[in-house]
Scaffold this motif. Structure first.
Motif, PDB file in Angstrom:
ATOM      1  N   LEU B  27       0.838  -1.210   0.000  1.00 15.64           N
ATOM      2  CA  LEU B  27       0.000   0.000   0.000  1.00 15.64           C
ATOM      3  C   LEU B  27       0.871   1.259   0.000  1.00 15.64           C
ATOM      4  CD1 LEU B  27      -2.756  -0.957   2.602  1.00 15.64           C
ATOM      5  CD2 LEU B  27      -3.124  -0.448   0.179  1.00 15.64           C
ATOM      6  N   GLN B  28       1.953   1.170   0.770  1.00 15.17           N
ATOM      7  CA  GLN B  28       2.821   2.323   0.933  1.00 15.17           C
ATOM      8  C   GLN B  28       3.464   2.721  -0.391  1.00 15.17           C
ATOM      9  OE1 GLN B  28       4.473   2.296   4.835  1.00 15.17           O
ATOM     10  NE2 GLN B  28       6.467   2.851   4.008  1.00 15.17           N
ATOM     11  N   THR B  29       3.914   1.723  -1.136  1.00 10.41           N
ATOM     12  CA  THR B  29       4.555   2.008  -2.417  1.00 10.41           C
ATOM     13  C   THR B  29       3.583   2.715  -3.351  1.00 10.41           C
ATOM     14  OG1 THR B  29       5.448  -0.191  -2.065  1.00 10.41           O
ATOM     15  CG2 THR B  29       6.119   0.936  -4.073  1.00 10.41           C
ATOM     16  N   GLN B  33       3.700   6.779  -4.638  1.00 12.50           N
ATOM     17  CA  GLN B  33       3.659   7.110  -6.066  1.00 12.50           C
ATOM     18  C   GLN B  33       2.599   8.185  -6.330  1.00 12.50           C
ATOM     19  OE1 GLN B  33       3.501   3.523  -8.203  1.00 12.50           O
ATOM     20  NE2 GLN B  33       4.729   4.348  -9.889  1.00 12.50           N
ATOM     21  N   ASN B  34       1.420   7.967  -5.719  1.00 10.79           N
ATOM     22  CA  ASN B  34       0.353   8.963  -5.853  1.00 10.79           C
ATOM     23  C   ASN B  34       0.785  10.312  -5.298  1.00 10.79           C
ATOM     24  OD1 ASN B  34      -1.456   7.221  -7.027  1.00 10.79           O
ATOM     25  ND2 ASN B  34      -2.353   6.581  -5.061  1.00 10.79           N
ATOM     26  N   HIS B  35       1.421  10.232  -4.139  1.00 10.85           N
ATOM     27  CA  HIS B  35       1.831  11.443  -3.436  1.00 10.85           C
ATOM     28  C   HIS B  35       2.802  12.245  -4.308  1.00 10.85           C
ATOM     29  CE1 HIS B  35       2.508  14.223  -0.371  1.00 10.85           C
ATOM     30  NE2 HIS B  35       3.313  13.548   0.442  1.00 10.85           N
ATOM     31  N   HIS B  36       3.798  11.558  -4.858  1.00  9.47           N
ATOM     32  CA  HIS B  36       4.807  12.242  -5.666  1.00  9.47           C
ATOM     33  C   HIS B  36       4.224  12.852  -6.927  1.00  9.47           C
ATOM     34  CE1 HIS B  36       7.976   9.677  -3.486  1.00  9.47           C
ATOM     35  NE2 HIS B  36       7.793  10.834  -2.882  1.00  9.47           N
ATOM     36  N   ASN B  37       3.187  12.195  -7.438  1.00 10.57           N
ATOM     37  CA  ASN B  37       2.602  12.705  -8.681  1.00 10.57           C
ATOM     38  C   ASN B  37       1.382  13.583  -8.438  1.00 10.57           C
ATOM     39  OD1 ASN B  37       4.525  11.288 -10.202  1.00 10.57           O
ATOM     40  ND2 ASN B  37       3.337   9.414  -9.923  1.00 10.57           N
ATOM     41  N   ASN B  38       1.173  13.961  -7.164  1.00 11.91           N
ATOM     42  CA  ASN B  38       0.040  14.813  -6.806  1.00 11.91           C
ATOM     43  C   ASN B  38      -1.288  14.287  -7.349  1.00 11.91           C
ATOM     44  OD1 ASN B  38       1.864  16.440  -5.582  1.00 11.91           O
ATOM     45  ND2 ASN B  38       2.045  17.835  -7.335  1.00 11.91           N
ATOM     46  N   ILE B  39      -1.482  13.008  -7.193  1.00 14.73           N
ATOM     47  CA  ILE B  39      -2.753  12.431  -7.653  1.00 14.73           C
ATOM     48  C   ILE B  39      -3.717  12.403  -6.486  1.00 14.73           C
ATOM     49  CG2 ILE B  39      -3.877  10.360  -8.589  1.00 14.73           C
ATOM     50  CD1 ILE B  39      -1.128   9.700  -9.850  1.00 14.73           C
ATOM     51  N   TYR B  40      -4.834  13.098  -6.657  1.00 11.92           N
ATOM     52  CA  TYR B  40      -5.797  13.178  -5.550  1.00 11.92           C
ATOM     53  C   TYR B  40      -7.163  12.638  -5.958  1.00 11.92           C
ATOM     54  CZ  TYR B  40      -2.201  16.304  -3.775  1.00 11.92           C
ATOM     55  OH  TYR B  40      -1.010  16.831  -3.356  1.00 11.92           O
ATOM     56  N   THR B  41      -7.173  11.634  -6.792  1.00  5.21           N
ATOM     57  CA  THR B  41      -8.453  11.071  -7.234  1.00  5.21           C
ATOM     58  C   THR B  41      -9.095  10.287  -6.093  1.00  5.21           C
ATOM     59  OG1 THR B  41      -7.361   9.075  -7.931  1.00  5.21           O
ATOM     60  CG2 THR B  41      -7.631  10.797  -9.587  1.00  5.21           C
ATOM     61  N   ASN B  48      -5.173   5.515   0.195  1.00  5.86           N
ATOM     62  CA  ASN B  48      -4.557   6.166   1.347  1.00  5.86           C
ATOM     63  C   ASN B  48      -5.323   5.820   2.621  1.00  5.86           C
ATOM     64  OD1 ASN B  48      -5.031   8.600   3.230  1.00  5.86           O
ATOM     65  ND2 ASN B  48      -2.960   8.953   2.443  1.00  5.86           N
ATOM     66  N   ALA B  49      -6.651   5.819   2.540  1.00  2.00           N
ATOM     67  CA  ALA B  49      -7.463   5.509   3.724  1.00  2.00           C
ATOM     68  C   ALA B  49      -7.182   4.096   4.209  1.00  2.00           C
ATOM     69  CB  ALA B  49      -8.940   5.672   3.396  1.00  2.00           C
ATOM     70  N   LYS B  50      -7.041   3.179   3.237  1.00  2.00           N
ATOM     71  CA  LYS B  50      -6.765   1.798   3.600  1.00  2.00           C
ATOM     72  C   LYS B  50      -5.434   1.702   4.345  1.00  2.00           C
ATOM     73  CE  LYS B  50      -8.500  -1.051   0.241  1.00  2.00           C
ATOM     74  NZ  LYS B  50      -8.228  -1.734  -1.040  1.00  2.00           N
ATOM     75  N   LEU B  51      -4.459   2.445   3.826  1.00  2.00           N
ATOM     76  CA  LEU B  51      -3.134   2.439   4.439  1.00  2.00           C
ATOM     77  C   LEU B  51      -3.203   2.974   5.872  1.00  2.00           C
ATOM     78  CD1 LEU B  51      -0.035   2.177   4.293  1.00  2.00           C
ATOM     79  CD2 LEU B  51       0.028   4.412   3.184  1.00  2.00           C
ATOM     80  N   LEU B  52      -3.930   4.090   6.048  1.00  2.00           N
ATOM     81  CA  LEU B  52      -4.007   4.700   7.371  1.00  2.00           C
ATOM     82  C   LEU B  52      -4.791   3.846   8.354  1.00  2.00           C
ATOM     83  CD1 LEU B  52      -4.459   8.435   6.461  1.00  2.00           C
ATOM     84  CD2 LEU B  52      -2.584   7.443   7.761  1.00  2.00           C
ATOM     85  N   GLU B  53      -5.750   3.103   7.846  1.00  2.00           N
ATOM     86  CA  GLU B  53      -6.497   2.249   8.751  1.00  2.00           C
ATOM     87  C   GLU B  53      -5.628   1.115   9.271  1.00  2.00           C
ATOM     88  OE1 GLU B  53     -10.204   1.243   6.784  1.00  2.00           O
ATOM     89  OE2 GLU B  53     -10.624   3.394   6.622  1.00  2.00           O
ATOM     90  N   MET B  59       2.665   9.670   9.347  1.00  2.00           N
ATOM     91  CA  MET B  59       2.390  11.102   9.250  1.00  2.00           C
ATOM     92  C   MET B  59       2.294  11.595   7.807  1.00  2.00           C
ATOM     93  SD  MET B  59       1.649  12.410  11.957  1.00  2.00           S
ATOM     94  CE  MET B  59       1.977  13.882  12.836  1.00  2.00           C
ATOM     95  N   THR B  60       3.183  11.066   6.967  1.00  2.00           N
ATOM     96  CA  THR B  60       3.180  11.510   5.566  1.00  2.00           C
ATOM     97  C   THR B  60       1.812  11.283   4.927  1.00  2.00           C
ATOM     98  OG1 THR B  60       5.458  10.824   5.523  1.00  2.00           O
ATOM     99  CG2 THR B  60       4.456  11.311   3.401  1.00  2.00           C
ATOM    100  N   ALA B  61       1.224  10.150   5.302  1.00  2.00           N
ATOM    101  CA  ALA B  61      -0.080   9.819   4.724  1.00  2.00           C
ATOM    102  C   ALA B  61      -1.156  10.801   5.184  1.00  2.00           C
ATOM    103  CB  ALA B  61      -0.467   8.390   5.097  1.00  2.00           C
ATOM    104  N   TRP B  62      -1.066  11.234   6.447  1.00  2.00           N
ATOM    105  CA  TRP B  62      -2.026  12.234   6.932  1.00  2.00           C
ATOM    106  C   TRP B  62      -1.807  13.568   6.221  1.00  2.00           C
ATOM    107  CZ3 TRP B  62      -6.113  10.454   9.070  1.00  2.00           C
ATOM    108  CH2 TRP B  62      -6.077   9.372   9.945  1.00  2.00           C
ATOM    109  N   ASN B  63      -0.554  13.924   6.057  1.00  2.00           N
ATOM    110  CA  ASN B  63      -0.267  15.189   5.375  1.00  2.00           C
ATOM    111  C   ASN B  63      -0.780  15.183   3.938  1.00  2.00           C
ATOM    112  OD1 ASN B  63       0.861  16.260   7.619  1.00  2.00           O
ATOM    113  ND2 ASN B  63       2.958  15.653   7.095  1.00  2.00           N
TER     114      ASN B  63
END
Lengths: 528, 685
Positions: B27-29, B33-41, B48-53, B59-63
């Motif tokens: 999930l992190q990988t 990738q999404n984070h670096h490419n500014n993908i907010y779909t 991201n929600a799955k990862l945080l759960e 913290m990076t995921a919350w940011n």
């Protein structure tokens, strides 16, 4: 008696075990035996489940208390190899005294679920709760907690029982010194129980109470700990639920030892907070105690046990040579055979000796339209020995239940009272003292000062106490005078062990899921 | 959760955690990738929600979620902008993710923080937040994240303090062993007090109720400390003076001081407060000699930390040369001008005006300079009992007179005394059956509080009992021995300084003719097992002080004794040069004995910092040191000693018997202290 045709024939006719009576011990044995893979036939002459552990409507209760139904006699026929012995009923109830001050109650008769074996509650950590979880019979019962418990005195005061650290903290009547003494004692007991369980022998040794103390009377130990009379009385009668006056010295029938007293305190405290949604230590099944035998019956039925109600057994078939049990004859005339037979204690076979000097229990059921305390629906009241009158030798326990437990119509309250006694006279005296202390009996107008609930209806009766026994047939115990089922369940599991020494009494399921659930205790459904 | 032993992992658990780790990694990988490419779909957010759960600590995921949240708000279409339901649904989604994460770990900083961030955007229901809080606070009643968040929500949603107070009562009733609940109670009550809310002012009634409430807890279980902590807060609320007060000064009020005249007449003026204050300046304090108001006076705080505040403030006054007149007595008046400018560290102004005056006379004495400087001995043989007719004792007297007159102003009201008296009676009773440490400590504190309120009438009635309690505590609770020892020392010093008579018992007179260095009297507080110094407000006059043969590990407080010229600290437990830091402020110090201490026995002064370096020192690093050391690598290690001694003008120093002292160090000292005449008993040439 009904026509023979109305009794259905039972098929098959051969079982591992036949159980007569659907009281709690019989139902548990039926469920345990079925779980162990035995073929079981469970019979009851009554049209309802639960026998002497049942919860009944007002009408049914009265007629059951007064019933002295005789089982039709067979003419002791002898065949070549079989002796036929008649089954006799042994009425458990005597001196039944029904008083009604309000005729309107009769209309609501069916809205009552009155316990025959009250007052009775479950401690969240006691054997019955464990057994319900272990046997998974818990899925058929729901509970609510008892909101409060009080100690009463002769002047009509009801004092909160400070039964836990937070209750001691909140209590408004105790002196600061008493708060300290009581909680220090709780901690001492807790420390002991933890140390006994603990593996770290060296560190915990000093917390363990010495064997000398453990074997000595609990009341003496409380004195040794310098607890004042008020605190002693709370611990002995309202937490450890002792029956007999422990200060009576030699004449006391049953002196509680420290070991047992500490275990009772431990049970009480481990009950507090065992279930996150139960506030106190005590719970009560919705629709009455009669739900418990039914739950085990349903459990047994799931495991293949066959149920037939309204089916009296009229005689027992014994092997002529050995005198061993071989089968029963039903009222329908059908003969059934089985390896073992379990009967509830209201049945005897003529050959067995009549028990002498049976101990007695006085029970009472009262109905009112108001509660003892305005905001409290379900509560327990204890009158310690000597609190109501000077020669009161035993403690009297009263359980008040409201309509949220579905035991009575809304706006009404049911009270169960019990006291152990030597004879009916003494028992009734105690019951009357408690009733006078709690209720007023003026039916017409009540003066405004009278805050006591007005008594609408009461039933007082004396019940024989009979212990379980093992003979050619196994007899289960009658409901005892305790608040919980612990002693009864111990006796029941002993009977099961005698019946089936090689089988486990409700084996733990290896399924990790259920053991997990047992640990986080989410299993007992508490309706809040 | 508290008090629940951890189970060791079974092979099954280990397998499960390996699986979980693999899942998180994958999930992190994808997430990164999404984070670096500014993908907010929507899909990316779900991932991201799955990862945080599974891992709420990331913290990076919350940011990333915060970025996505703002991105989605800005980039929404006009139609969506008009639709408040749309915004609400975005917020609800965030709250849902946080809630799920909290179910995984209800102590996740990131998750709680994110929730605060989202909720402060508005549009969320108070009801839902309170419901969530009730759930988590039931699960773990001492979850401080939840309590923090509760305060945040209560503030955001204007939930009344009274309502929240009731909540703490309920929680405490359920289980009073709950620091968080007691703490929140003290916070809420402080708010109500500050607002002078109805029912909480005057504070008498509420304090009585609170004392009763907490008494139930400490009597029920004296070993449970949570209630005791609250009791300590209550005691503080009862006794504390609501604002800073000037409690003492040098020169004392209405005193006569006599100054030797050298080239100029210069003398220190010290203001001593009951607590550290800031804001002393020529704007807030007026200094007047005769009729001249001195405008350009600089006050400096006497404090070893550098925050511009201090309990004691000093300035040096000089009488202008042209005004010298030996027969004249100069009247000096010092008063608060705008005392509201003087504030405590919490910002409470010293709103009660104060003033004091003293007289200065000048006498002509031959300067010492030409004479040879004989070694000053500070042994028993050097002293004799004091002649009470000495005019110095008159000066002393003015300290006690000053105290009483000032005391009237801060006389505690009757109810406070009654309240504390009542508490004392209860805790004496508790201690008769419970041998409990914190009960003893509380009783000692109560008794001292009682004494401090009544000291003008019956001075220090309970001191013996308090000292006894602290002695018992030292034996009973060895891990906190040092604390009890310090408290013991403070109480003992309070007793010593409680009256002029008791103080005079410790004053000795020099047998030899008094020099300008020693003065005529030496205050000898030696061999009293003191571990720290207190009651400074009664000691501002001291010129010679003997603290030898004690157990001092700190001399904090001595910095206020501006007259001190002769100080004996030998045979104590001073463990480092930084422990001598207060000496930096004693510009008149000429004679110092720090022999037979433990300086250097601990390489690092852990009280101050973990890593010894000039950079981490609390005072500014003096660049002159490098010049002084002049590249001498051997000297570089002595920078700590340099900061303490560098500014002093010592004539006599005893420092033998410390681990840090060796030949190299001695030569360093000789080089540093130009005026030094005697070092460890040897005369220097």
């Amino acid at each position: 008696m009904a026509e023979t045709e109305s009794y259905p024939p039972i098929d098959p006719t051969n079982f591992d075990l036949i159980v007569v009576g659907t009281g709690l011990p019989e139902s548990i044995i039926a469920a345990a035996a079925s779980t162990a893979g035995k073929t079981v036939l469970h019979l009851d002459p009554n049209p309802f489940y639960g026998s002497h552990y049942s919860s009944l409507t007002l009408q049914d209760l009265v007629s059951f208390l007064n019933s002295h139904s005789e089982i039709p006699k067979t003419n002791s026929l002898q065949s070549d190899d079989t002796t036929i012995v008649d089954v006799n009923t042994r009425p458990l109830y005597s001196d039944v005294e029904i008083s009604s001050y309000d005729d309107s109650l009769e209309e609501h008769s069916r809205k009552f679920n009155l316990d025959l074996c009250g007052p009775r509650v479950l401690f969240c950590a006691d054997l019955s709760v464990n057994l319900l979880l272990q046997s998974t019979a818990n899925q058929y019962v729901e509970f609510k907690n008892i909101d409060a418990s009080y100690v009463g005195d002769g002047n009509g005061n009801l004092m909160n029982v400070p039964d836990s650290k937070s209750a001691v903290f909140k209590d408004k009547t105790l002196e600061y010194s008493e708060k300290n003494q009581l909680n220090s004692f709780f901690k001492l007991v807790q420390g002991h129980l933890e140390a006994v369980k603990s593996v770290d022998v060296v560190i915990d040794a000093e917390k363990i109470i010495s064997d000398d103390d453990l074997e000595s009377p609990f009341v003496g130990f409380l004195d040794k700990m310098k607890l004042p009379p008020k605190i002693k009385s709370i611990i002995l009668y309202a937490i450890a639920m002792v029956d007999y006056d422990q200060d009576a010295g030699e004449s006391c029938k049953d002196i509680l030892k420290t070991r047992e007293g500490i275990d009772r305190l431990g049970l009480y405290h481990s009950s507090v907070g065992r279930f996150p949604n139960a506030l106190g230590s005590l719970i009560y099944p919705i629709y009455g105690q009669g739900e418990l035998p039914q739950a085990f019956c349903r459990r047994a039925a799931v495991k293949g046990c066959l149920y037939v109600l309204r089916m009296p057994v009229i005689s027992i078939l014994l092997n002529k040579d050995s005198g061993n049990y071989r089968g029963v004859k039903l009222v329908s005339g059908q003969e059934l055979s089985s390896d073992k037979l379990v009967m509830d204690p209201s049945f005897t076979i003529t050959s067995s000796k009549c028990l002498q000097n049976i101990s007695k229990l006085a029970r009472g059921i009262c109905i009112t339209k108001s509660s003892l305390k305005p905001d409290i629906s379900n509560c327990l009241v204890i009158y310690p020995p000597r609190s109501l009158y000077p020669d009161q030798a035993t403690s009297i326990r009263i359980l008040q239940l409201g309509s949220n437990l579905a035991v009575c119509p809304s706006g009404m309250f049911v009270f169960y009272i019990s006291v152990v006694c030597d004879d009916a006279l003494e028992g009734k005296k105690s019951l009357h003292a408690a009733i006078d202390g709690l209720f007023s009996v003026h039916t017409d107008q009540t003066d405004s000062n009278e805050l006591k609930p007005t008594l609408l209806w009461s039933a007082l009766y004396i019940q024989d106490l009979i212990e379980g026994s093992v003979g050619p047939v196994v007899t289960t115990p009658t409901p005892d005078g305790n608040l919980n089922y612990n002693n009864l369940l111990d006796a029941t599991s002993m009977l099961f062990k005698k019946l089936y020494p090689d089988d486990e009494f409700f084996p733990e399921t290896s399924n990790t899921d259920s053991s997990d659930k047992l640990e986080d205790d989410s299993e007992v459904v508490l309706d809040s | 959760m508290h008090g629940r032993p951890r189970k060791s992992a079974t092979p099954v658990d280990e397998n499960a955690s390996a699986l979980k780790a693999a899942k998180i990694r994958s999930l992190q990988t994808q997430f990164l990738q999404n984070h670096h490419n500014n993908i907010y779909t929507k899909e990316a957010l779900e991932l991201n929600a799955k990862l945080l759960e599974t891992n709420p600590e990331y913290m990076t995921a919350w940011n990333y979620r915060k970025l996505a949240f703002e991105h989605n708000l800005i980039s929404q279409s006009d139609a969506e902008k008009a639709d408040s339901d749309h915004i609400k649904s975005i917020i609800d989604e965030e709250l849902r993710v946080v809630e799920n994460a909290l179910r995984t770990n209800f102590k996740s900083y990131g998750a709680w923080h994110h929730r605060k961030w989202v909720v402060s955007k508005g549009n969320s229901s108070t009801e839902r937040e309170l419901k969530l809080l009730n759930m988590f606070q039931k699960q773990d009643t001492r979850n401080f994240h939840a309590w923090n968040y509760r305060r945040f929500i209560a503030g955001l949603k204007n939930i009344s303090d009274e309502k929240e107070l009731q909540y703490t009562t309920d929680m405490i009733n359920d289980n009073f062993s709950n620091y968080s609940a007691w703490h929140n109670r003290s916070v809420l009550l402080s708010n109500l007090l500050e607002k002078k809310a109805e029912g909480y002012f005057p504070k008498e009634t509420f304090l009585t109720e609170e004392y009763e409430f907490v008494r139930n807890a400490v009597f029920t279980d004296p070993d449970d400390q949570s209630g005791w902590f609250y009791h300590l807060w209550l005691l503080d609320q009862t006794v504390k003076v609501d604002m800073p007060v000037m409690v003492s000064s040098w020169p004392p009020c209405d005193s006569d001081i006599n100054l030797p005249v050298a080239s100029e007449v210069k003398f220190p003026v010290v203001l001593y407060f009951n607590e550290p204050v800031e804001g002393i300046s020529s704007h807030t304090v007026i200094v007047q000699i005769e009729d001249d108001v001195f405008k350009d006076i600089t006050w400096s705080p006497l404090s070893t930390n550098k925050f511009g505040c201090g309990q004691a403030w000093v300035t040096h006054l000089s009488i202008p040369h042209e005004k010298f007149n030996f027969s004249k007595i100069y009247e000096v008046k010092i008063k608060s001008e705008d005392s509201r400018g003087i504030t405590s560290l919490s910002g409470v102004p010293c709103s009660r005006p104060w003033s004091f005056a003293f007289r200065v006379s000048v006498k002509d004495v031959q300067p010492d300079e030409g004479q040879s400087f004989g070694r000053i001995m500070l042994t028993d043989e050097s002293f004799c009992t004091i002649d009470t007719n000495l005019n110095k004792t008159n000066l002393l007297k003015s300290y006690f007179e000053l105290k009483t007159s000032d005391d009237d102003q801060i006389t505690s009201s009757k109810w406070k005394l009654e309240m504390i008296d009542n508490e004392i009676a209860h805790y004496r009773e508790l201690l008769t059956w419970a041998d409990c440490k914190i009960g003893k400590l509380t009783l000692a504190r109560l008794l001292m509080a009682y004494d401090s309120m009544t000291s003008s009438a019956t001075p220090i009635a309970h001191v013996e009992e308090v000292l006894q309690l602290y002695s018992e505590l030292m034996k009973l609770d060895t891990p906190h021995q040092q604390y009890y020892k310090d408290e013991y020392s403070l109480v003992l010093l309070k007793q010593v300084t409680s009256s002029m008579e008791s103080l005079l018992k410790h004053c000795w007179q020099y047998k030899s003719t008094p020099s300008s260095i020693t003065g005529s009297i030496c205050l000898r507080l030696n061999s009293l097992s003191l571990s720290r110094i207190g009651s400074i407000e009664r000691l501002l006059w001291v010129q010679s002080l003997d603290l030898s043969h004690n157990q001092l590990h700190s001399i904090e407080g001595l910095e206020a004794l501006q007259l001190l010229s002769c100080l004996n600290l030998s045979h104590n437990k001073l463990a480092s040069f930084t422990a001598l830091d207060p000496l930096r402020f004693l510009k008149s110090l000429k004679v110092l004995n720090v022999s037979h201490n433990e300086i250097g026995s601990h390489t690092i002064d852990t009280r101050r910092y973990q890593c010894s370096s000039p950079m981490s020192h609390t005072i500014d690093y003096d660049p002159k040191f490098e010049e002084f050391a002049n590249g001498d690598a051997k000297l570089v290690n002595f920078w700590e000693a340099y900061t303490v001694f560098g500014g002093l003008n010592l004539m006599q120093l005893d420092i033998v018997g410390n681990v840090a002292v060796d030949e190299r160090f001695v030569s360093f000292l000789v080089k540093l202290l130009h005026g030094l005449k005697w070092l460890d008993g040897e005369e220097l040439h």
